[in-house]
Design a protein around this motif. Structure first.
Motif, PDB file in Angstrom:
ATOM      1  N   PRO A 163     -57.841 -17.098 -25.972  1.00 13.84           N
ATOM      2  CA  PRO A 163     -56.683 -16.347 -26.485  1.00 13.84           C
ATOM      3  C   PRO A 163     -56.431 -16.638 -27.968  1.00 13.84           C
ATOM      4  N   ILE A 164     -55.915 -15.654 -28.683  1.00 12.39           N
ATOM      5  CA  ILE A 164     -55.646 -15.796 -30.109  1.00 12.39           C
ATOM      6  C   ILE A 164     -54.692 -16.967 -30.380  1.00 12.39           C
ATOM      7  N   GLU A 165     -53.754 -17.206 -29.470  1.00 15.65           N
ATOM      8  CA  GLU A 165     -52.790 -18.296 -29.675  1.00 15.65           C
ATOM      9  C   GLU A 165     -53.470 -19.640 -29.879  1.00 15.65           C
ATOM     10  N   ARG A 166     -54.587 -19.873 -29.166  1.00 18.58           N
ATOM     11  CA  ARG A 166     -55.273 -21.153 -29.314  1.00 18.58           C
ATOM     12  C   ARG A 166     -55.843 -21.318 -30.733  1.00 18.58           C
ATOM     13  N   PHE A 167     -56.354 -20.211 -31.309  1.00 18.69           N
ATOM     14  CA  PHE A 167     -56.875 -20.272 -32.673  1.00 18.69           C
ATOM     15  C   PHE A 167     -55.752 -20.538 -33.670  1.00 18.69           C
ATOM     16  N   LEU A 168     -54.601 -19.906 -33.451  1.00 21.23           N
ATOM     17  CA  LEU A 168     -53.479 -20.090 -34.364  1.00 21.23           C
ATOM     18  C   LEU A 168     -52.913 -21.506 -34.257  1.00 21.23           C
ATOM     19  N   GLU A 169     -52.930 -22.076 -33.061  1.00 21.00           N
ATOM     20  CA  GLU A 169     -52.530 -23.481 -32.902  1.00 21.00           C
ATOM     21  C   GLU A 169     -53.459 -24.390 -33.707  1.00 21.00           C
ATOM     22  N   SER A 170     -54.755 -24.092 -33.633  1.00 21.89           N
ATOM     23  CA  SER A 170     -55.739 -24.877 -34.384  1.00 21.89           C
ATOM     24  C   SER A 170     -55.525 -24.737 -35.884  1.00 21.89           C
ATOM     25  N   MET A 171     -55.228 -23.527 -36.346  1.00 26.13           N
ATOM     26  CA  MET A 171     -54.968 -23.313 -37.767  1.00 26.13           C
ATOM     27  C   MET A 171     -53.736 -24.101 -38.215  1.00 26.13           C
ATOM     28  N   ALA A 172     -52.698 -24.081 -37.392  1.00 29.32           N
ATOM     29  CA  ALA A 172     -51.474 -24.819 -37.738  1.00 29.32           C
ATOM     30  C   ALA A 172     -51.749 -26.317 -37.858  1.00 29.32           C
ATOM     31  N   ALA A 173     -52.608 -26.820 -36.981  1.00 32.57           N
ATOM     32  CA  ALA A 173     -52.953 -28.243 -37.012  1.00 32.57           C
ATOM     33  C   ALA A 173     -53.961 -28.570 -38.105  1.00 32.57           C
ATOM     34  N   SER A 196     -44.203 -27.264 -45.318  1.00 37.51           N
ATOM     35  CA  SER A 196     -45.539 -27.756 -44.971  1.00 37.51           C
ATOM     36  C   SER A 196     -45.825 -27.665 -43.475  1.00 37.51           C
ATOM     37  N   VAL A 197     -45.239 -26.666 -42.836  1.00 34.39           N
ATOM     38  CA  VAL A 197     -45.430 -26.439 -41.401  1.00 34.39           C
ATOM     39  C   VAL A 197     -45.743 -24.959 -41.194  1.00 34.39           C
ATOM     40  N   MET A 198     -46.709 -24.692 -40.331  1.00 35.55           N
ATOM     41  CA  MET A 198     -47.043 -23.313 -39.978  1.00 35.55           C
ATOM     42  C   MET A 198     -46.536 -22.999 -38.572  1.00 35.55           C
ATOM     43  N   HIS A 199     -45.778 -21.915 -38.452  1.00 33.11           N
ATOM     44  CA  HIS A 199     -45.329 -21.410 -37.158  1.00 33.11           C
ATOM     45  C   HIS A 199     -45.918 -20.020 -36.938  1.00 33.11           C
ATOM     46  N   PHE A 200     -46.032 -19.639 -35.684  1.00 34.40           N
ATOM     47  CA  PHE A 200     -46.462 -18.271 -35.379  1.00 34.40           C
ATOM     48  C   PHE A 200     -45.786 -17.799 -34.107  1.00 34.40           C
ATOM     49  N   LYS A 201     -45.629 -16.497 -33.991  1.00 33.97           N
ATOM     50  CA  LYS A 201     -45.089 -15.922 -32.761  1.00 33.97           C
ATOM     51  C   LYS A 201     -45.624 -14.508 -32.599  1.00 33.97           C
ATOM     52  N   ALA A 202     -45.766 -14.108 -31.359  1.00 34.49           N
ATOM     53  CA  ALA A 202     -46.242 -12.762 -31.049  1.00 34.49           C
ATOM     54  C   ALA A 202     -45.069 -11.801 -31.121  1.00 34.49           C
TER      55      ALA A 202
END
Length: 391
Positions: free
Chosen positions: A277-287, A319-325
């Motif tokens: 799922p795309i969410e897993r990639f975005l979690e990785s990008m945030a980290a 210095s924090v990345m958040h994302f939401k659908a």
């Protein structure tokens, strides 16, 4: 439990999540009196903590599933699993699973008992021993997991990294500790001499400890490297567990040939990534966000996947990345529209910044400069750092 026909056979599936793996099934084939134990049962002591790094596994949940497996195999005559060889005959199967169950329960309960007696993880690992009735069973010997590191796993599961000794609350990092110990010993040569004495006396664990500090202080000390290579090799040859042996011998190899020159390519994982799922990639990008580079950034972008009909809003601030659908917003710095296949090319390094900016597979609405700046904040882990020495 769920019964389902598969290719003409009636299979009974049992859900056993969050023990050996986050998602896992065992199953029975009643018409053949067969049972598959998946990976919760094997001809070895398994890992309650994997040395490669992962969350500690829930020992009591695992024990509970093995207890259920004894019920599921009351009439079973053939046991098989994802690893090793089958077990034949109901009596042998019941004993095999019982020994596995009791081994993990022993590790859990005795570790907790020693925690309550005031012992820390290292002390428990040194003290814990299987009773003879279990130790004589080859199917729970430490060929993969070990009694020692599984006891430490139970300690970590309940107690975490801190052992309550205030000296360990804010301890110095390895390179600073090394500097102080080397100076205390009277210099590198003096410490190597002590390590050589320990090695000669077959006190390899102490030799490795002393040489660890020398190499953290001066990773280019050839005499310390050569002796640590010999020390790790001896510890590796002595280890019953293949996992321990691999770590020791890999450590020796690193000292001999250096850290990896090239990290593991994610291209080989492409088929698996297609189903991620795309969410897993975005979690990785945030980290992977570089906090120093992002300290003055206040940015919002849309990420739209035209082939998935999915849209995400990504924000960077503090210095924090958040994302939401969410549906595509208007008041953003830029909107990137692309397909998942192209996104995967970016993730695996097959497509770079120029491809992103000028490809026909992407569409950019808004500031290209802001988009480029956003991607410049994401670090790519090289996978080439040393383990045995610290920078």
């Amino acid at each position: 439990m769920q019964q389902s026909p598969v290719d003409g056979l009636d299979l009974v599936f049992y859900n056993v999540p969050h023990a050996e793996a986050p998602a896992e099934l065992t199953f029975a084939i009643p018409s053949m009196k067969a049972y598959c134990g998946s990976e919760i049962v094997a001809h070895t002591l398994h890992n309650l903590y994997t040395l490669r790094g992962a969350k500690v596994r829930d020992t009591l949940k695992w024990v509970g599933y093995l207890d259920q497996a004894l019920d599921h195999t009351q009439d079973t005559e053939i046991f098989f699993a994802q690893h090793h060889w089958p077990v034949w005959g109901n009596k042998n199967i019941q004993k095999f699973i019982t020994v596995q169950r009791d081994s993990y329960k022993f590790i859990h309960d005795q570790t907790v008992r020693m925690i309550n007696a005031g012992m820390n993880g290292a002390e428990i690992a040194e003290a814990i021993k299987f009773p003879e009735t279990l130790d004589q069973e080859l199917s729970i010997h430490g060929y993969y997991g070990t009694l020692k590191h599984n006891a430490r796993a139970v300690y970590q599961y309940y107690m975490g990294w801190f052992d309550a000794n205030p000296a360990n609350l804010d301890s110095l990092p390895p390179t600073q500790v090394a500097k102080e110990y080397v100076e205390l010993a009277g210099g590198e040569n003096a410490m190597i001499k002590l390590a050589q004495k320990a090695y000669t006396q077959a006190n390899y664990r102490w030799a490795a400890e002393l040489l660890k500090h020398v190499l953290n202080y001066n990773p280019n000390n050839k005499q310390a490297k050569d002796l640590q290579i010999k020390t790790f090799s001896q510890l590796g040859y002595m280890a019953e567990a293949s996992t321990w042996r691999n770590f020791y011998l890999t450590g020796a190899m690193e000292l001999e040939t250096g850290a990896p020159r090239k990290g593991v390519s994610t291209e080989m994982l492409l088929e698996m990534l297609e189903h991620t799922p795309i969410e897993r990639f975005l979690e990785s990008m945030a980290a992977s966000l570089n906090a120093d580079r992002a300290k003055d950034v206040d940015m919002v972008i849309n990420l739209v996947f035209s082939d998935l009909n999915e849209s995400y809003q990504i924000s960077v601030k503090n210095s924090v990345m958040h994302f939401k659908a969410v549906p595509k917003a208007e008041n953003v710095h830029t909107t990137l529209t692309l397909t998942k296949p192209f996104f995967l090319k970016m993730v695996t390094g097959q497509s770079g910044a120029l491809d992103l900016m000028f490809s026909k597979e992407t569409k950019i609405d808004g500031s290209r400069l802001d988009l480029r700046r956003f991607f410049s904040l994401i670090d790519k882990a090289p996978g080439t750092f040393p383990i045995v020495t610290r920078k």
